[in-house]
Motif scaffolding. Sequence first.
Motif, PDB file in Angstrom:
ATOM      1  N   THR A   1      -2.533   0.607 -17.175  1.00  0.00           N
ATOM      2  CA  THR A   1      -1.242   1.224 -17.448  1.00  0.00           C
ATOM      3  C   THR A   1      -1.490   2.724 -17.595  1.00  0.00           C
ATOM      4  N   PRO A   2      -0.826   3.514 -16.763  1.00  0.00           N
ATOM      5  CA  PRO A   2       0.163   3.159 -15.755  1.00  0.00           C
ATOM      6  C   PRO A   2      -0.487   2.786 -14.415  1.00  0.00           C
ATOM      7  N   ASP A   3       0.166   1.907 -13.683  1.00  0.00           N
ATOM      8  CA  ASP A   3      -0.250   1.510 -12.336  1.00  0.00           C
ATOM      9  C   ASP A   3       1.016   1.543 -11.480  1.00  0.00           C
ATOM     10  N   PHE A   4       1.036   2.414 -10.485  1.00  0.00           N
ATOM     11  CA  PHE A   4       2.238   2.667  -9.676  1.00  0.00           C
ATOM     12  C   PHE A   4       2.119   2.038  -8.293  1.00  0.00           C
ATOM     13  N   PHE A   5       3.180   1.346  -7.868  1.00  0.00           N
ATOM     14  CA  PHE A   5       3.255   0.728  -6.548  1.00  0.00           C
ATOM     15  C   PHE A   5       4.524   1.235  -5.863  1.00  0.00           C
ATOM     16  N   GLY A   6       4.372   2.019  -4.804  1.00  0.00           N
ATOM     17  CA  GLY A   6       5.510   2.554  -4.067  1.00  0.00           C
ATOM     18  C   GLY A   6       5.704   1.791  -2.767  1.00  0.00           C
ATOM     19  N   PHE A   7       6.854   1.145  -2.623  1.00  0.00           N
ATOM     20  CA  PHE A   7       7.148   0.313  -1.457  1.00  0.00           C
ATOM     21  C   PHE A   7       8.235   0.932  -0.591  1.00  0.00           C
ATOM     22  N   ASN A   8       8.129   0.718   0.712  1.00  0.00           N
ATOM     23  CA  ASN A   8       9.197   1.142   1.607  1.00  0.00           C
ATOM     24  C   ASN A   8      10.305   0.090   1.603  1.00  0.00           C
ATOM     25  N   HIS A   9      11.337   0.305   2.398  1.00  0.00           N
ATOM     26  CA  HIS A   9      12.497  -0.590   2.402  1.00  0.00           C
ATOM     27  C   HIS A   9      12.160  -1.999   2.893  1.00  0.00           C
ATOM     28  N   LEU A  10      11.015  -2.171   3.540  1.00  0.00           N
ATOM     29  CA  LEU A  10      10.582  -3.486   4.010  1.00  0.00           C
ATOM     30  C   LEU A  10       9.704  -4.211   2.979  1.00  0.00           C
ATOM     31  N   GLY A  11       9.463  -3.573   1.843  1.00  0.00           N
ATOM     32  CA  GLY A  11       8.615  -4.165   0.822  1.00  0.00           C
ATOM     33  C   GLY A  11       7.136  -4.032   1.126  1.00  0.00           C
TER      34      GLY A  11
ATOM     35  N   LYS B   1       2.426  -6.700   1.486  1.00  0.00           N
ATOM     36  CA  LYS B   1       3.791  -7.129   1.182  1.00  0.00           C
ATOM     37  C   LYS B   1       3.935  -7.517  -0.285  1.00  0.00           C
ATOM     38  N   ALA B   2       4.926  -6.936  -0.913  1.00  0.00           N
ATOM     39  CA  ALA B   2       5.186  -7.179  -2.330  1.00  0.00           C
ATOM     40  C   ALA B   2       5.670  -8.605  -2.556  1.00  0.00           C
ATOM     41  N   PRO B   3       5.005  -9.367  -3.444  1.00  0.00           N
ATOM     42  CA  PRO B   3       5.534 -10.679  -3.813  1.00  0.00           C
ATOM     43  C   PRO B   3       6.837 -10.520  -4.601  1.00  0.00           C
ATOM     44  N   ASP B   4       7.801 -11.361  -4.306  1.00  0.00           N
ATOM     45  CA  ASP B   4       9.072 -11.313  -5.015  1.00  0.00           C
ATOM     46  C   ASP B   4       8.887 -11.865  -6.426  1.00  0.00           C
TER      47      ASP B   4
ATOM     48  N   PHE C   1      16.221  -9.192 -13.447  1.00  0.00           N
ATOM     49  CA  PHE C   1      16.100  -8.320 -12.285  1.00  0.00           C
ATOM     50  C   PHE C   1      15.159  -8.988 -11.291  1.00  0.00           C
ATOM     51  N   THR C   2      15.606  -9.079 -10.042  1.00  0.00           N
ATOM     52  CA  THR C   2      14.807  -9.658  -8.970  1.00  0.00           C
ATOM     53  C   THR C   2      14.334  -8.536  -8.064  1.00  0.00           C
ATOM     54  N   MET C   3      13.042  -8.492  -7.837  1.00  0.00           N
ATOM     55  CA  MET C   3      12.436  -7.405  -7.062  1.00  0.00           C
ATOM     56  C   MET C   3      13.108  -7.235  -5.703  1.00  0.00           C
ATOM     57  N   SER C   4      13.265  -8.314  -4.940  1.00  0.00           N
ATOM     58  CA  SER C   4      13.790  -8.207  -3.572  1.00  0.00           C
ATOM     59  C   SER C   4      15.208  -7.639  -3.526  1.00  0.00           C
ATOM     60  N   GLU C   5      15.961  -7.797  -4.599  1.00  0.00           N
ATOM     61  CA  GLU C   5      17.319  -7.253  -4.654  1.00  0.00           C
ATOM     62  C   GLU C   5      17.323  -5.751  -4.927  1.00  0.00           C
ATOM     63  N   HIS C   6      16.154  -5.191  -5.233  1.00  0.00           N
ATOM     64  CA  HIS C   6      16.062  -3.774  -5.565  1.00  0.00           C
ATOM     65  C   HIS C   6      15.276  -2.959  -4.547  1.00  0.00           C
ATOM     66  N   LEU C   7      14.883  -3.591  -3.424  1.00  0.00           N
ATOM     67  CA  LEU C   7      14.143  -2.838  -2.414  1.00  0.00           C
ATOM     68  C   LEU C   7      14.943  -1.632  -1.943  1.00  0.00           C
ATOM     69  N   GLY C   8      16.153  -1.828  -1.542  1.00  0.00           N
ATOM     70  CA  GLY C   8      17.014  -0.712  -1.153  1.00  0.00           C
ATOM     71  C   GLY C   8      16.570  -0.037   0.137  1.00  0.00           C
ATOM     72  N   GLU C   9      17.450   0.731   0.710  1.00  0.00           N
ATOM     73  CA  GLU C   9      17.194   1.413   1.978  1.00  0.00           C
ATOM     74  C   GLU C   9      16.122   2.487   1.856  1.00  0.00           C
ATOM     75  N   LYS C  10      15.928   3.011   0.660  1.00  0.00           N
ATOM     76  CA  LYS C  10      14.966   4.110   0.484  1.00  0.00           C
ATOM     77  C   LYS C  10      13.697   3.681  -0.229  1.00  0.00           C
ATOM     78  N   GLY C  11      13.569   2.381  -0.499  1.00  0.00           N
ATOM     79  CA  GLY C  11      12.348   1.890  -1.101  1.00  0.00           C
ATOM     80  C   GLY C  11      12.476   1.552  -2.568  1.00  0.00           C
ATOM     81  N   LEU C  12      11.328   1.216  -3.153  1.00  0.00           N
ATOM     82  CA  LEU C  12      11.278   0.761  -4.533  1.00  0.00           C
ATOM     83  C   LEU C  12       9.950   1.166  -5.152  1.00  0.00           C
TER      84      LEU C  12
END
Length: 181
Positions: free
Chosen positions: A120-130, A13-16, A27-38
């Motif tokens: 760098t670069p380090d990529f983290f792909g999250f689903n809509h649930l974080g 789970k992604a820390p906010d 920019f707040t991470m949790s506000e950008h999760l979105g239905e399709k992820g982040l």
Amino acid sequence: MLLDTPICDFGWKAPDFTLKTPNGDAFTMSEHLGEKGLLIMFICNHCPYVKAIATRLAEDTKQLMAEGINVLAVMSNDYHQVDSDSPENMLRFAEQHGFTFPYLVDEGQHVGQQYGAVCTPDFFGFNHLGELQYRGRLDNASLQNDPNREPELLNAMHLIAAIGKGPKQQTASMGCSIKWR
């Protein structure tokens, strides 16, 4: 120093967090999760690996954002140690490469540490649930601009947007170590 990212810890789970752009926009991470992820990526300006992929990164993230997948970039390097990563230079680098995603300053390096970012670069792909579903590389082209590249990050984020799960097979990203205080 060249480092590889760890393998994906599926479901972590992604820390906010809330960070600001060099211009002061928050920019707040949790506000950008979105239905399709982040997608959260740890990048910087001076790293040869980031410089080599910057154009492809801008193109791929524009496509993701157009499809409703949100993108945030975080710069966790100690820019007092590496002046080329300063907020002013972040603005220049983003403009030079056509970045349309928010490029955030991790002044205290807390976000980089919470996420366990190593390079760098380090990529983290999250689903809509974080939940973490991807921790791989941008593509298989490495430092080259190969028109026949396999856009691994783009494909992974499409899968995450469609079914909430990332690919089981992932190749670690590699790049320069994050410059910690």
